[in-house]
Motif scaffolding. Structure first.
Motif, short mmCIF file in Angstrom:
data_model
loop_
_atom_site.label_atom_id
_atom_site.label_comp_id
_atom_site.label_asym_id
_atom_site.label_seq_id
_atom_site.Cartn_x
_atom_site.Cartn_y
_atom_site.Cartn_z
N VAL A 56 44.99 48.86 35.60
CA VAL A 56 45.30 49.05 37.01
C VAL A 56 44.50 50.25 37.50
CG1 VAL A 56 47.12 49.51 38.70
CG2 VAL A 56 47.61 48.11 36.68
N TYR A 57 43.85 50.10 38.65
CA TYR A 57 42.94 51.14 39.14
C TYR A 57 43.65 52.49 39.24
CZ TYR A 57 38.67 52.55 41.60
OH TYR A 57 37.49 53.16 41.93
N SER A 58 44.87 52.50 39.80
CA SER A 58 45.60 53.76 39.97
C SER A 58 45.97 54.38 38.62
CB SER A 58 46.86 53.53 40.81
OG SER A 58 47.70 52.56 40.22
N ASP A 59 46.25 53.53 37.62
CA ASP A 59 46.56 54.05 36.28
C ASP A 59 45.35 54.78 35.70
OD1 ASP A 59 49.03 52.95 36.48
OD2 ASP A 59 48.69 51.31 35.05
N ILE A 60 44.17 54.21 35.91
CA ILE A 60 42.95 54.84 35.39
C ILE A 60 42.71 56.18 36.08
CG2 ILE A 60 40.45 54.58 35.14
CD1 ILE A 60 40.87 51.57 35.04
N THR A 61 42.99 56.24 37.39
CA THR A 61 42.85 57.49 38.12
C THR A 61 43.77 58.57 37.54
OG1 THR A 61 42.27 56.33 40.16
CG2 THR A 61 43.02 58.60 40.38
N ASN A 111 38.10 41.80 34.67
CA ASN A 111 37.49 41.26 35.88
C ASN A 111 38.44 41.30 37.07
OD1 ASN A 111 34.85 40.62 35.08
ND2 ASN A 111 35.54 38.77 34.03
N THR A 112 39.73 41.10 36.81
CA THR A 112 40.71 41.17 37.90
C THR A 112 40.72 42.56 38.52
OG1 THR A 112 42.11 39.52 36.83
CG2 THR A 112 43.15 40.93 38.48
N CYS A 113 40.70 43.58 37.67
CA CYS A 113 40.68 44.96 38.16
C CYS A 113 39.35 45.30 38.82
CB CYS A 113 40.97 45.93 37.01
SG CYS A 113 41.24 47.64 37.52
N LEU A 114 38.25 44.82 38.24
CA LEU A 114 36.92 45.09 38.80
C LEU A 114 36.76 44.43 40.17
CD1 LEU A 114 34.73 44.71 35.60
CD2 LEU A 114 34.80 46.73 37.07
#
Length: 324
Positions: A56-61, A111-114
Motif C-alpha cells: 500500500v502506497y501509504s504504508d511504504i511512505t 502492479n496494483t499498487c504501481l
C-alpha cells in the motif's frame, strides 16, 4: 627542489584530510542511506513472500519515514515510493528463488499498487521542494567548508615542514603557503565535483528524483515568463492536473514537462500520450504540448494527433506561437 617537496606535501596533506573528513561525514551519511534503502527493500519483500502482503502506497511512505529516523538520515536521502516499488518489481521478476506461480501472484499485487501510484501525482509540494533545496544547499556548504579547512591545514603543514627543517621563519614562506592553499582548493574542488557527478549517476533518492523534474519545470516557467505568457501551474481539471496551463488568443494550451534527456522506454511514452489524450478529451483543453529536455529523447512533432505536439524547451516559445 625543496619548494616542490613543500608544495607537494601540503597538497597531499590537504587531500588526505579531505578524504578522511568526507568519509566520516558525507560518506558515512550516504552509507547509512544505502543501508536504510536495503532495509526497506528487504522488509517489504519478506512480507510479500512470507505473508502475502499487498503493498500500500501509504504504508511504504510510513516505512520510509520510520527507517529515516532509525538510520538517522533525511527522508529525502532515501528512495521515493515509486523507486521502492520499481526496485521490488525488478527483484521479484529477476529472482530464481521464487516459484513461477508465486512470482506471478506477487507481480499482480505490485502492479496494483504501481497502477494507483501512476494515476496520482508524486511531485513534491512547494514546502517539500524548499526543504529539499535547503538540504542540498547545506550539503554544498558543508563540502565547501571541508575543502577550505583541509586546504588551510595543508598550507600550514607546508610552512611547518620548512620551519622544522630550517628552524627559522621567512616571509617568502607565506607566499608559498598561499600557493599551496590555492592549489589545494583547486584540486579538492575538482575531486568533490567528480565525486558528486559519479554519485548522481549511481545513487537513486527522493532528492535526486524530485530535483531533476522540479528544476526542469522551473526552467519552463522561466521560459514562459520571458516569452511574456501568463500561465497557471498545475491547474485542477477534474481529476487531471497538467504541469502548466497557458491561454493564447482564447485557446487553452496544456503543457506537460518531462525531464527526458535520452531515449525512454516505450511504455513511458504511451502512458504520457494517454494522459495527454485524456486532457484533450475533457474538452477543457484545445491543445497539449509535451516538453522534453533534448530532441533525442523521442520523436518531435505531432504523434497521431494535430492537437498533441512534442517539442524541446528551447523550441517551446516558437511552438506556442504556432499553437496560437
Amino acid at each position: 627542489m625543496d619548494g616542490y617537496i613543500q608544495t607537494g606535501l601540503g597538497i597531499l596533506v590537504s587531500l588526505v584530510l579531505f578524504v578522511i573528513g568526507y568519509r566520516q561525514t558525507i560518506g558515512a551519511k550516504k552509507e547509512r542511506a544505502r543501508n536504510a534503502n536495503l532495509s526497506i527493500h528487504r522488509a517489504i519483500l519478506r512480507r510479500m513472500v512470507l505473508e502475502e502482503y499487498a503493498p500500500v502506497y501509504s504504508d511504504i511512505t510510513r516505512l520510509i519515514e520510520g527507517k529515516a529516523r532509525e538510520f538517522q538520515v533525511s527522508i529525502n536521502d532515501l528512495r521515493s515510493e515509486d523507486q521502492v516499488l520499481n526496485s521490488l518489481f525488478t527483484e521479484v521478476f529477476d529472482s530464481d528463488l521464487v516459484s513461477p506461480a508465486q512470482r506471478i501472484e506477487i507481480e499482480k499485487r505490485l502492479n496494483t499498487c504501481l497502477d494507483k501510484a501512476e494515476k496520482e501525482s508524486s511531485k513534491p509540494s512547494f514546502a517539500e521542494y524548499q526543504q529539499i533545496r535547503l538540504e542540498r544547499k547545506a550539503m554544498k556548504d558543508s563540502l565547501a567548508a571541508m575543502v577550505l579547512s583541509a586546504s588551510i591545514l595543508g598550507a600550514m603543514t607546508s610552512v611547518l615542514f620548512k620551519f622544522v627543517e630550517t628552524k627559522t621563519l621567512e616571509l617568502e614562506w607565506v607566499f608559498s603557503a598561499i600557493g599551496v592553499l590555492v592549489a589545494s582548493i583547486a584540486v579538492l574542488t575538482v575531486l568533490s565535483v567528480y565525486r558528486r557527478t559519479k554519485e548522481a549517476e549511481t545513487v537513486s533518492s527522493r532528492r535526486a528524483e524530485f530535483l531533476h523534474g522540479s528544476a526542469f519545470e522551473s526552467d519552463i516557467a522561466k521560459t514562459l515568463s520571458k516569452a511574456g505568457y501568463s500561465f497557471i501551474i498545475e491547474p485542477r481539471l477534474g481529476n487531471l492536473r497538467p504541469d502548466f496551463l497557458v491561454e493564447i488568443n482564447g485557446k487553452k494550451v496544456a503543457i506537460e514537462a518531462k525531464a527526458w534527456d535520452e531515449p525512454v522506454p516505450l511504455h513511458f511514452v504511451r502512458r504520457t500520450l494517454d494522459y495527454l489524450n485524456h486532457l484533450l478529451a475533457s474538452e477543457k483543453i484545445d491543445k497539449a504540448i509535451l516538453v522534453t529536455r533534448k530532441q533525442t529523447s523521442m520523436p518531435m512533432g505531432n504523434l497521431g494527433s494535430d492537437r498533441i505536439v512534442v517539442t524541446t524547451i528551447d523550441q517551446l516559445p516558437r511552438t506556442l506561437k504556432e499553437a496560437a
